[in-house]
Write a protein that holds these residues in place. Structure first.
Motif, mmCIF file in Angstrom:
data_model
loop_
_atom_site.group_PDB
_atom_site.id
_atom_site.type_symbol
_atom_site.label_atom_id
_atom_site.label_comp_id
_atom_site.label_asym_id
_atom_site.label_seq_id
_atom_site.Cartn_x
_atom_site.Cartn_y
_atom_site.Cartn_z
ATOM 1 N N LEU A 95 -2.085 -9.658 -10.206
ATOM 2 C CA LEU A 95 -1.961 -9.568 -11.662
ATOM 3 C C LEU A 95 -1.802 -8.083 -12.005
ATOM 4 N N GLY A 96 -0.620 -7.685 -12.393
ATOM 5 C CA GLY A 96 -0.367 -6.278 -12.701
ATOM 6 C C GLY A 96 0.988 -6.156 -13.362
ATOM 7 N N ILE A 97 1.271 -4.999 -13.891
ATOM 8 C CA ILE A 97 2.546 -4.817 -14.603
ATOM 9 C C ILE A 97 3.043 -3.398 -14.348
ATOM 10 N N GLY A 98 4.332 -3.165 -14.557
ATOM 11 C CA GLY A 98 4.902 -1.832 -14.328
ATOM 12 C C GLY A 98 4.743 -1.450 -12.864
ATOM 13 N N GLY A 99 4.248 -0.257 -12.620
ATOM 14 C CA GLY A 99 4.091 0.201 -11.252
ATOM 15 C C GLY A 99 3.083 -0.611 -10.458
ATOM 16 N N SER A 100 2.227 -1.338 -11.136
ATOM 17 C CA SER A 100 1.243 -2.155 -10.438
ATOM 18 C C SER A 100 1.809 -3.538 -10.110
ATOM 19 N N ASP A 101 3.102 -3.678 -10.297
ATOM 20 C CA ASP A 101 3.779 -4.944 -10.004
ATOM 21 C C ASP A 101 5.113 -4.703 -9.279
ATOM 22 N N LEU A 102 5.940 -3.811 -9.851
ATOM 23 C CA LEU A 102 7.346 -3.758 -9.416
ATOM 24 C C LEU A 102 7.521 -3.333 -7.966
ATOM 25 N N GLY A 103 6.760 -2.319 -7.530
ATOM 26 C CA GLY A 103 6.901 -1.847 -6.159
ATOM 27 C C GLY A 103 6.471 -2.896 -5.141
ATOM 28 N N PRO A 104 5.200 -3.386 -5.253
ATOM 29 C CA PRO A 104 4.791 -4.409 -4.291
ATOM 30 C C PRO A 104 5.616 -5.687 -4.396
ATOM 31 N N ARG A 105 6.039 -6.055 -5.598
ATOM 32 C CA ARG A 105 6.852 -7.273 -5.743
ATOM 33 C C ARG A 105 8.162 -7.100 -4.980
ATOM 34 N N LEU A 106 8.838 -5.975 -5.223
ATOM 35 C CA LEU A 106 10.100 -5.706 -4.527
ATOM 36 C C LEU A 106 9.897 -5.736 -3.009
ATOM 37 N N ALA A 107 8.855 -5.054 -2.553
ATOM 38 C CA ALA A 107 8.663 -4.938 -1.107
ATOM 39 C C ALA A 107 8.304 -6.287 -0.485
ATOM 40 N N VAL A 108 7.517 -7.085 -1.185
ATOM 41 C CA VAL A 108 7.179 -8.416 -0.643
ATOM 42 C C VAL A 108 8.432 -9.297 -0.620
ATOM 43 N N GLU A 109 9.220 -9.242 -1.681
ATOM 44 C CA GLU A 109 10.461 -10.035 -1.685
ATOM 45 C C GLU A 109 11.372 -9.615 -0.536
ATOM 46 N N ALA A 110 11.380 -8.320 -0.264
ATOM 47 C CA ALA A 110 12.292 -7.809 0.771
ATOM 48 C C ALA A 110 11.790 -8.110 2.174
ATOM 49 N N LEU A 131 16.556 -7.440 -1.995
ATOM 50 C CA LEU A 131 16.475 -6.271 -2.891
ATOM 51 C C LEU A 131 16.825 -6.648 -4.336
ATOM 52 N N ARG A 132 16.714 -7.924 -4.669
ATOM 53 C CA ARG A 132 17.125 -8.340 -6.020
ATOM 54 C C ARG A 132 16.280 -7.671 -7.108
ATOM 55 N N SER A 133 15.061 -7.276 -6.771
ATOM 56 C CA SER A 133 14.234 -6.606 -7.785
ATOM 57 C C SER A 133 14.369 -5.086 -7.720
ATOM 58 N N PHE A 134 15.235 -4.595 -6.848
ATOM 59 C CA PHE A 134 15.412 -3.145 -6.745
ATOM 60 C C PHE A 134 15.847 -2.531 -8.089
ATOM 61 N N PRO A 135 16.806 -3.152 -8.819
ATOM 62 C CA PRO A 135 17.183 -2.547 -10.101
ATOM 63 C C PRO A 135 15.996 -2.431 -11.070
ATOM 64 N N SER A 136 15.116 -3.420 -11.092
ATOM 65 C CA SER A 136 13.964 -3.343 -12.004
ATOM 66 C C SER A 136 13.025 -2.225 -11.567
ATOM 67 N N TRP A 137 12.801 -2.131 -10.256
ATOM 68 C CA TRP A 137 11.935 -1.063 -9.740
ATOM 69 C C TRP A 137 12.549 0.302 -10.097
ATOM 70 N N LEU A 138 13.868 0.406 -9.908
ATOM 71 C CA LEU A 138 14.539 1.679 -10.166
ATOM 72 C C LEU A 138 14.546 2.019 -11.657
ATOM 73 N N GLN A 139 14.628 0.979 -12.469
ATOM 74 C CA GLN A 139 14.562 1.209 -13.923
ATOM 75 C C GLN A 139 13.289 1.945 -14.288
ATOM 76 N N GLN A 140 12.164 1.426 -13.794
ATOM 77 C CA GLN A 140 10.917 2.110 -14.149
ATOM 78 C C GLN A 140 10.892 3.505 -13.551
ATOM 79 N N LEU A 141 11.310 3.602 -12.275
ATOM 80 C CA LEU A 141 11.242 4.900 -11.603
ATOM 81 C C LEU A 141 12.049 5.956 -12.372
#
Ligand code: F6P
Length: 553
Positions: free
Chosen positions: A155-170, A350-360
């Motif tokens: 349960l997290g949002i922004g950086g507490s979600d996008l990085g681990p979500r992307l990496a787990v999906e990948a 890497l489908r969530s890479f654009p979302s991760w990069l957006q925040q970054l």
């Protein structure tokens, strides 16, 4: 003023003036023309990262030759980097100086992957988190009913979600929960405070086997806390009022007391240091879901990041990947006026890479105030968007071909299984899109294409204008052998450092996010029913929402 000595806005430096002249020189020149009479172009504008322990092994290649620049521009971009004292910036960054000058702290996420020494302060020791993650993987943790925990919900949002979500999906094994006779922990992510996201995950979950990880650096993010509270209520409804719900929660946070006050067991609150920013935190305890999903390969992820750190710190600018990526992006944004960048990963993982990069990029460099408090005179971070290929080809690529906007493109291409024909289709498409979006199709080529369909001359004449593609969409293609933990680590660290390069040269602080706070304040006011200070439209919308709520009850 910051703590970084005298500051000259980049527009006042000689290299900036030279670059502005280059932009005029190039105006209107087709991209393909840059290749004409320049047989070395591709070689000169491609950077390769070799394995430091095996120089025959290429780890990653970035082809910048389809960007709208040339050797002279590159030389002046590098001159700009020197004039802004980027070497000194990198040195101080890795030395743990408080480059986050507004919040007076270091931005030292590299320390979490061993790329730099950790600054003082607590939270960098991840041993307790690691032991917990491995216990969980090995089925040593039980829930309140005695059943083994097999399902982690972050349960997290922004950086507490996008990085681990992307990496787990990948990186998580796609074959399901039992692989080779070993039962894996299911890992899910819930970020949205819209109840539907949590409800969807819980609809197929067994309460007795769940562990909720409340990931929040501040432990003060309303969406995450509301979801954590909803999770607690749900568990209670399933397991009973007397159940020991502490067995179903852990937290990752810099605010230990707040997490404990919420009801998390003290030995299950895993810290992250204040010098790791949210959007840079996947390497820290925030990576707990990733560690649970991939086990020991988590260390390969860290090593990949660390190799990019060493490269960034040590390579001369002429061969430095993050420096080039940053400079080319800055050239596009500040000199060519390109307002958007599409991240196009040709990998489902890497489908969530654009979302991760957006925040970054957008949370780091979407700013206009310079180090000396003045307002920037140039555009800073572009609008970042994108999506996985080839899906995007059947959706938004039409605009890239024939729309009116210039978009810079980053193709991210892991080669993957050499024997799977579908993988080949994927990679060929990435290469072809970069080529077609650069070259375009002129009137004659459009006529030739129509002639191949045996159409009458009048029909060819009528349709040809509609087939013209202007091309000239600049792109960088980043290619690497496969999407594994090591290469993902390298890729994410590459983009992190790109963002540092740009923030440093533009003269902004990439590590705060005061803008985001502004919207939160109004939401807080609305939540407490205080609409008095808002404009008439906002007051009306708040009242309307209230009326709809009454109607829905
Ligand atoms: O509101 C923006 C932000 O602060 C991000 O920078 C951060 O990654 C996200 O919210 C989540 O914050 P936290 O981890 O403190 O819940």
């Amino acid at each position: 003023m910051d703590n970084m000595g005298t500051f000259t806005p980049p527009q006042h430096l000689p290299a900036w003036t030279a670059l502005a002249a280059h932009a005029q020189r190039l105006a209107g020149q087709p991209l393909s023309a840059l290749f004409a009479n320049n047989p070395d172009r591709v070689d000169r504008l491609t950077l390769t990262l070799e394995n430091p322990t095996d120089l025959d092994q290429t780890m990653l290649v970035a082809d910048f030759s389809k960007q709208q620049f040339d050797d002279k521009i590159l030389a002046d971009l590098i001159r700009l980097a020197h004039e802004t004292r980027l070497e000194e910036g990198i040195y101080r960054f890795f030395d743990g100086e408080p480059l986050n000058f507004t919040e007076r702290r270091a931005a030292a996420h590299m320390a979490m992957r061993g790329g730099s020494p950790p600054p003082s302060g607590s939270g960098s020791d991840t041993r307790a988190m690691r032991t917990f993650a491995f216990d969980l993987r090995e089925g040593l943790l039980a829930g309140s009913t005695g059943k083994t925990i097999r399902h982690l919900i972050n349960l997290g949002i922004g950086g507490s979600d996008l990085g681990p979500r992307l990496a787990v999906e990948a990186l998580a094994d796609p074959r399901g929960n039992i692989v080779g006779g070993v039962e894996l922990v299911q890992v899910d992510f819930v970020a949205n405070v819209d109840p539907r996201e949590l409800d969807t995950v819980l609809a197929r979950a067994d309460a007795a086997t769940i562990l909720f990880v409340v990931s929040s650096k501040s432990f003060n993010t309303p969406e995450t806390l509301a979801n954590a509270e909803a999770a607690r209520q749900w568990l209670r409804s399933k397991l009973g009022d007397d159940a020991d719900l502490g067995a179903h929660f852990a937290a990752v946070s810099n605010a230990l007391e707040a997490a404990i006050a919420f009801g998390i067991r003290p030995d299950r609150v895993f810290p992250l240091p204040d010098w790791v920013g949210g959007r840079y935190s996947v390497w820290s305890a925030i990576g707990l879901p990733l560690l649970v999903a991939i086990g020991g390969a988590f260390d390969d992820f860290l090593v990949g990041g660390r190799i990019m750190d060493d490269h960034f710190r040590l390579a001369p600018f002429e061969q430095n990947l993050p420096v080039w990526l940053g400079l080319v992006g800055l050239w596009n944004s500040s000199f060519l006026g390109i307002q958007s960048v599409a991240a196009l990963p040709y990998a489902h993982g890497l489908r969530s890479f654009p979302s991760w990069l957006q925040q970054l990029e957008m949370e780091s460099n979407g700013k206009r105030t310079l180090r000396d408090g003045s307002r920037t005179e140039t555009d800073t971070a572009p609008i970042v968007w994108g999506g996985a290929g080839t899906i995007g080809q059947h959706a938004f690529h039409q605009l890239l071909y024939q729309g009116t906007r210039k978009v810079a493109l980053d193709f991210i291409v892991p080669i993957g299984d050499a024997d799977d024909p579908r993988q080949r289709i994927l990679v060929d498409n990435a290469i072809a899109q970069a080529a077609a979006l650069m070259a375009g199709r002129d009137f004659d080529a459009a006529c030739a294409a129509l002639a191949r369909r045996d159409l009458p001359a009048a029909e060819i004449e009528r349709l040809a204008p509609h087939l013209i593609c202007e091309g000239n969409q600049p792109s960088t293609t980043i290619m690497f052998p496969q999407l594994d933990a090591f290469h993902l680590g390298m890729l994410l660290a590459l983009y992190e450092h790109k963002v540092f390069v740009q923030g440093w040269i533009w003269g902004i602080n990439s590590f705060d996010q005061y803008g985001v706070e502004h919207g939160k304040e109004i939401a807080r006011a609305l939540a407490s029913g205080k609409t008095g200070e808002q404009d008439a439209s906002t007051v009306q919308l708040a009242q309307l929402a209230e009326e709809f709520r009454r109607y829905m009850r």
